[in-house]
Design a protein around this motif. Structure first.
Motif, PDB file in Angstrom:
ATOM      1  N   ALA A   1       1.104  -0.938   0.055  1.00 32.18           N
ATOM      2  CA  ALA A   1      -0.056   0.306   0.193  1.00 32.18           C
ATOM      3  C   ALA A   1       0.904   0.934  -0.037  1.00 32.18           C
ATOM      4  N   SER A   2       2.134   0.964   0.046  1.00 33.01           N
ATOM      5  CA  SER A   2       2.388   2.314   0.228  1.00 33.01           C
ATOM      6  C   SER A   2       2.989   2.592  -0.931  1.00 33.01           C
ATOM      7  N   THR A   3       3.831   4.147  -1.214  1.00 37.51           N
ATOM      8  CA  THR A   3       3.648   4.679  -2.867  1.00 37.51           C
ATOM      9  C   THR A   3       5.348   4.112  -3.659  1.00 37.51           C
ATOM     10  N   MET A   4       4.355   4.220  -4.381  1.00 35.84           N
ATOM     11  CA  MET A   4       5.595   3.169  -5.950  1.00 35.84           C
ATOM     12  C   MET A   4       6.479   4.607  -5.920  1.00 35.84           C
ATOM     13  N   LEU A   5       7.631   4.365  -5.962  1.00 37.16           N
ATOM     14  CA  LEU A   5       8.970   5.577  -6.330  1.00 37.16           C
ATOM     15  C   LEU A   5       9.370   5.104  -7.811  1.00 37.16           C
ATOM     16  N   TRP A   6       9.855   4.070  -7.701  1.00 37.15           N
ATOM     17  CA  TRP A   6      10.859   3.998  -9.400  1.00 37.15           C
ATOM     18  C   TRP A   6       9.652   2.528  -9.277  1.00 37.15           C
ATOM     19  N   ASP A   7       8.787   2.254 -10.066  1.00 39.27           N
ATOM     20  CA  ASP A   7       7.443   1.333 -10.763  1.00 39.27           C
ATOM     21  C   ASP A   7       8.891  -0.171 -11.245  1.00 39.27           C
ATOM     22  N   PRO A   8       9.288  -0.740 -10.448  1.00 33.80           N
ATOM     23  CA  PRO A   8       7.976  -1.724  -9.531  1.00 33.80           C
ATOM     24  C   PRO A   8       8.821  -1.883  -7.849  1.00 33.80           C
ATOM     25  N   ILE A   9       9.781  -0.439  -7.434  1.00 36.51           N
ATOM     26  CA  ILE A   9      10.238  -0.056  -6.537  1.00 36.51           C
ATOM     27  C   ILE A   9       9.300   0.409  -5.357  1.00 36.51           C
ATOM     28  N   ARG A  10       8.733   0.297  -4.388  1.00 38.76           N
ATOM     29  CA  ARG A  10       8.028   1.028  -3.253  1.00 38.76           C
ATOM     30  C   ARG A  10       8.424   1.844  -2.435  1.00 38.76           C
ATOM     31  N   TYR A  11       7.994   2.720  -2.253  1.00 40.84           N
ATOM     32  CA  TYR A  11       8.620   3.097  -0.787  1.00 40.84           C
ATOM     33  C   TYR A  11       9.127   2.357   0.593  1.00 40.84           C
ATOM     34  N   ASP A  12       8.558   1.587   0.527  1.00 41.97           N
ATOM     35  CA  ASP A  12       8.518   0.920   1.631  1.00 41.97           C
ATOM     36  C   ASP A  12       9.875  -0.350   1.621  1.00 41.97           C
ATOM     37  N   GLU A  13       9.944  -0.351  -0.241  1.00 44.60           N
ATOM     38  CA  GLU A  13      11.089  -1.495  -0.408  1.00 44.60           C
ATOM     39  C   GLU A  13      12.339  -0.906  -0.537  1.00 44.60           C
ATOM     40  N   THR A  14      12.723  -0.141   0.193  1.00 46.89           N
ATOM     41  CA  THR A  14      13.757   0.891   0.006  1.00 46.89           C
ATOM     42  C   THR A  14      14.215   1.092   1.557  1.00 46.89           C
ATOM     43  N   CYS A  15      15.833   1.529   1.101  1.00 42.91           N
ATOM     44  CA  CYS A  15      16.159   1.222   3.040  1.00 42.91           C
ATOM     45  C   CYS A  15      16.425   2.988   3.435  1.00 42.91           C
ATOM     46  N   PRO A  16      16.836   3.432   4.469  1.00 38.43           N
ATOM     47  CA  PRO A  16      17.007   4.478   4.950  1.00 38.43           C
ATOM     48  C   PRO A  16      17.859   5.466   4.578  1.00 38.43           C
ATOM     49  N   SER A  17      18.271   5.768   4.722  1.00 35.06           N
ATOM     50  CA  SER A  17      19.993   6.922   5.306  1.00 35.06           C
ATOM     51  C   SER A  17      20.068   7.277   6.791  1.00 35.06           C
ATOM     52  N   SER A  18      21.005   6.769   7.240  1.00 36.55           N
ATOM     53  CA  SER A  18      21.482   6.557   8.463  1.00 36.55           C
ATOM     54  C   SER A  18      22.894   6.891   8.730  1.00 36.55           C
ATOM     55  N   ASP A  19      22.890   7.213   9.913  1.00 35.97           N
ATOM     56  CA  ASP A  19      24.429   7.861  10.081  1.00 35.97           C
ATOM     57  C   ASP A  19      24.919   6.608  11.520  1.00 35.97           C
ATOM     58  N   GLY A  20      26.477   6.069  10.903  1.00 42.47           N
ATOM     59  CA  GLY A  20      26.857   4.713  11.789  1.00 42.47           C
ATOM     60  C   GLY A  20      27.211   4.352  11.747  1.00 42.47           C
ATOM     61  N   ALA A  21      27.842   3.548  12.394  1.00 40.93           N
ATOM     62  CA  ALA A  21      29.499   2.969  12.283  1.00 40.93           C
ATOM     63  C   ALA A  21      29.846   1.237  12.804  1.00 40.93           C
ATOM     64  N   CYS A  22      30.425   1.126  12.647  1.00 36.84           N
ATOM     65  CA  CYS A  22      30.179  -0.644  13.115  1.00 36.84           C
ATOM     66  C   CYS A  22      32.048  -0.541  12.964  1.00 36.84           C
ATOM     67  N   ALA A  23      32.131  -1.600  14.254  1.00 39.58           N
ATOM     68  CA  ALA A  23      33.914  -2.375  14.110  1.00 39.58           C
ATOM     69  C   ALA A  23      34.278  -3.549  14.402  1.00 39.58           C
ATOM     70  N   LEU A  24      35.370  -4.038  14.552  1.00 41.45           N
ATOM     71  CA  LEU A  24      35.610  -5.326  14.210  1.00 41.45           C
ATOM     72  C   LEU A  24      36.914  -5.492  14.961  1.00 41.45           C
ATOM     73  N   VAL A  25      38.167  -7.017  16.269  1.00 35.76           N
ATOM     74  CA  VAL A  25      38.614  -6.831  16.419  1.00 35.76           C
ATOM     75  C   VAL A  25      39.233  -8.143  15.258  1.00 35.76           C
TER      76      VAL A  25
END
Lengths: 389, 354
Positions: free
Chosen positions: A193-217
């Protein structure tokens, strides 16, 4: 010459969110780094080298930010490397860090990947006109939508498969306290039911834009033995492959680089039947339809059959090959870190430390990242047992 | 450690590249030249790695188009550092040490003339405190030079000697951008540009690209009769804040050299990446070079300094002298970041063994 066995012994992540206005870039990185060092029961004094990864410098507006970050990362007086391989960079960075240990050059390496997109403007950073290069001006979704349409046409997949992936990943994200999107009411119906952005990709089928970091030893066999860590994530294989952005003979739905990298990875790790021998995977799925596409590209399903695994619920926790138990890129996307988060989450699964999104008895897990126009691939396979290769 | 040698080197340096900042046009002939030198082609190369900067190109993902110069169908094992390509060579050397591959081709590229370099490089500084003041590269180097002068560690004459030797040596280098037999008096007769620096004390803004091929063990002899073996490879970084370190010394270069445990003993040639004349004096000291070591016979960075390949060039120039027999043991140095923040030291030897 035999490769030195190496393992992940510490993992650190920040909370992913749209904007971390409370910390500088250095502060953001330190959250992830401090958590990874604490997890590994080490301090900066124990670290031999630091490897930093992030996507384009224009995302934050700083040229080679690792120079300014050297102090905050405890790298002063040590070797420091900066990797940049587009969206696959988080994965490539972990692979470079692993190779520093596997080569016998270092014993304990700290690696960290990040993006603080809120410092600049990512759309601007990606939209600068360049001479002699075809402008896309459509954003990532606009670039990938034709590939998704092509996949649907080739495989005959029903059009709700993408929504199944989005609903599953958003539900998984609720079990991960670090995940950016926490939307309790996401269902297949709400996604459709979410908005169609780039047919066939709907709004809720896209990733957000985030701040963040990940570290490994990452530590050598002898450094693991010298530590009190009893559940390291052993690295059984790592691979990177690249192919051009555009070429007439390129298959952008099922890229040769991804197929070649996964085939080499399985050979290296002694895997002959991936879906039977691998317990779960954290795979780079920024748009929902990439789950069935990558199921095929990575050899978990025959070409045209990936969507059937998704539809049958086999990629959910408890299924045959769970994908993105953490909520994946669809729920958190600090671009430069997103690949390393996949590698880190695969490690947490085989360490048995994935909390509420743990797959029961996960012994072998895959971390995967891709970047550019589906042209750069980085992947690793980690296990709870020491590798025999 | 596996024995790994430099077996191919190709470069292009120019004042201004008449082409796209992707540098694709100058990478293609470099890669072809490396194939000719080694007798190998794409399928013989196990690993690829490059060094460049998005800010120099003025766009995101600038290395992506450069990959096209390789011809990546079928796909290749490939990586990229947002650093001088000398660090890409380090990554490739590590990859060979894992035993996964035996050969690697590394390249770096950059078009400094696409912007105003001294302003672009100001974007490397601390983004919250220093960068908004836009201190430029030449002014920062001027502060460093002044500090040494006032402490009596060097004088104008010593700086002018570096310039005169570099420009005179560069006469024999077809790639040098600034060159010509020059005396100390000629140098000192030039007006000041950024006190205490004269224009010739500062590297010319340069465009260019370079590539190197390395190979392990006997594989190296397929490409080169007298390979330049890498017998030492160390790098270190310092804090960025210029008030947090002594600018008249290079502690990171010195600690990298110390880690080499005497492997620098007996070097006869040094290619030093010193974009400002006084920095050569700092580096010679940090590396503990004897007075008779031949310094930067190519003319060095003062005569051409293409960003992101100039450091790789130092390794290539040093290797070339091993190949030709002009040197038996050489050291190459690469720098990055403001006023010698980040430094890499490579020892090249006509004899194997690390």
């Amino acid at each position: 010459m035999a490769k030195v066995p190496a393992a992940v012994i510490g993992v650190g992540q920040t909370k992913y969110q749209a904007a971390r206005g409370d910390v500088s870039m250095a502060g953001l990185l330190r959250e992830a780094v401090d958590r990874a060092l604490a997890d590994a029961q080490l301090t900066f004094d124990d670290i031999d080298a630091v490897v930093v990864g992030k996507a384009p410098d224009l995302f934050e507006g700083v040229m080679m930010p690792e120079l300014y970050l050297a102090d905050a990362l405890g790298a002063a007086g040590k070797p420091l490397l900066r990797v940049h391989t587009a969206g696959s960079v988080g994965g490539s960075t972990a692979i470079v860090a692993a190779s520093l240990v596997q080569s016998g050059v270092h014993e304990r390496v700290l690696t960290v990947a990040f993006e603080k997109q809120s410092e600049s403007n990512a759309m601007w950073a990606l939209s600068i006109p360049v001479p002699f290069i075809m402008p896309v001006h459509a954003g990532a979704g606009g670039y990938f939508a034709p590939h998704v349409r092509s996949y649907i046409r080739r495989s005959g997949a029903p059009t709700h498969i993408g929504a199944i992936v989005a609903a599953k990943d958003r539900q998984n994200a609720l079990k991960n306290p670090y995940a950016h999107l926490q939307n309790p009411d996401t269902t297949v119906e709400s996604v459709l039911a979410s908005t169609m952005l780039w047919d066939p990709i709907r709004y809720d089928e896209t990733c957000p834009s985030s701040d963040g970091a990940c570290a490994l030893v990452i530590a050598s066999e002898s450094a693991v033995a010298a530590s009190d860590i009893t559940n390291p994530a052993w690295i059984h294989g790592t691979q990177m492959r690249s192919e051009p952005t555009t070429a007439a003979e390129r298959d952008q739905v099922n890229p040769a680089a991804g197929r070649a990298a996964s085939a080499a990875l399985y050979k290296q790790a002694g895997i002959t039947n991936p879906i039977e021998e691998i317990d779960c995977a954290e795979v780079y799925v920024p748009f929902s339809w990439f789950e069935p596409m990558w199921l095929e590209n990575l050899g978990f399903a025959a070409p045209g059959d990936g969507w059937k695994l998704t539809e049958a619920g086999e990629t959910a926790i408890g299924g045959k090959i769970p994908f993105n138990m953490s909520g994946g890129v669809l729920s958190s996307n600090p671009i430069g870190a997103s690949g390393m988060i996949r590698f880190a989450e695969a490690s947490l699964q085989v360490m048995g430390e994935a909390g509420e999104h743990q797959v029961a008895d996960a012994r072998k897990a895959m971390g995967h990242a891709y970047g550019g126009g589906s042209q750069f691939f980085a992947m690793w396979l980690v296990g709870s047992e020491k590798p025999s290769n | 450690m596996r024995d790994v040698a430099v077996v191919g080197f190709s470069q292009q340096q120019m004042k201004e590249l008449d082409g796209s900042p992707t540098c694709l046009e100058i990478l293609v002939p470099i890669i072809q030249d490396l194939y000719q030198q080694t007798g190998w082609t794409k399928s013989d190369i196990g690993f690829w790695c490059s060094g460049s900067s998005d800010y120099l190109a003025g766009r995101s993902f600038s290395f992506v188009s450069a990959v096209d110069a390789i011809g990546t169908l079928p796909p290749v094992m490939e990586s990229h550092v947002e650093m001088d390509a000398a660090w890409a060579l380090y990554e490739a050397w590590v990859k060979i040490q894992t035993g996964e591959v035996d050969t690697a081709l590394v390249y770096g590229f950059g078009k400094s003339s696409a912007g105003i370099l001294r302003r672009t490089l100001a974007l490397q500084l601390d983004p919250y405190v220093t960068q908004p003041l836009w201190p430029d590269t030449v002014s920062l180097a001027g502060i460093q030079a002044r500090e040494g002068l006032e402490k009596g560690l060097w004088d104008e004459n010593a700086m002018a000697e570096v310039v005169a030797r570099s420009m005179s040596d560069a006469e024999a280098n077809p790639w040098a951008i600034r060159k010509g037999a020059t005396s100390v008096e000629d140098v000192l007769a030039q007006p000041l540009y950024a006190d205490p620096l004269r224009r010739w004390d500062c590297a010319p803004v340069s465009d260019g690209a370079a590539g190197i091929v390395i190979a392990a063990g006997d594989k190296a002899f397929e490409a080169r009769q007298r390979p330049a073996w890498i017998t030492g490879f160390e790098h270190r970084i310092e804090p960025i804040a210029i008030n947090a370190r002594d600018l008249t010394v290079s502690s990171s270069t010195a600690s990298a050299a110390a880690k080499l445990n005497g492997r620098l003993d007996g070097v006869d040639t040094a290619e030093l990446h010193a974009p400002f004349s006084h920095q050569e004096l700092i580096l010679r000291n940090a590396l503990g070079l004897a007075d008779d070591v031949r310094i930067s016979p190519s003319g060095g960075a003062l005569t051409a300094n293409p960003m992101f390949s100039a450091g790789l060039n130092r390794i290539g120039e040093a290797a070339s002298r091993i190949w030709s027999g002009d040197s038996d043991k050489a050291v190459a140095h690469t720098t990055s970041g403001p006023v010698l923040q980040h430094n890499l030291v490579t020892v090249l030897d006509s004899q194997k063994g690390i």
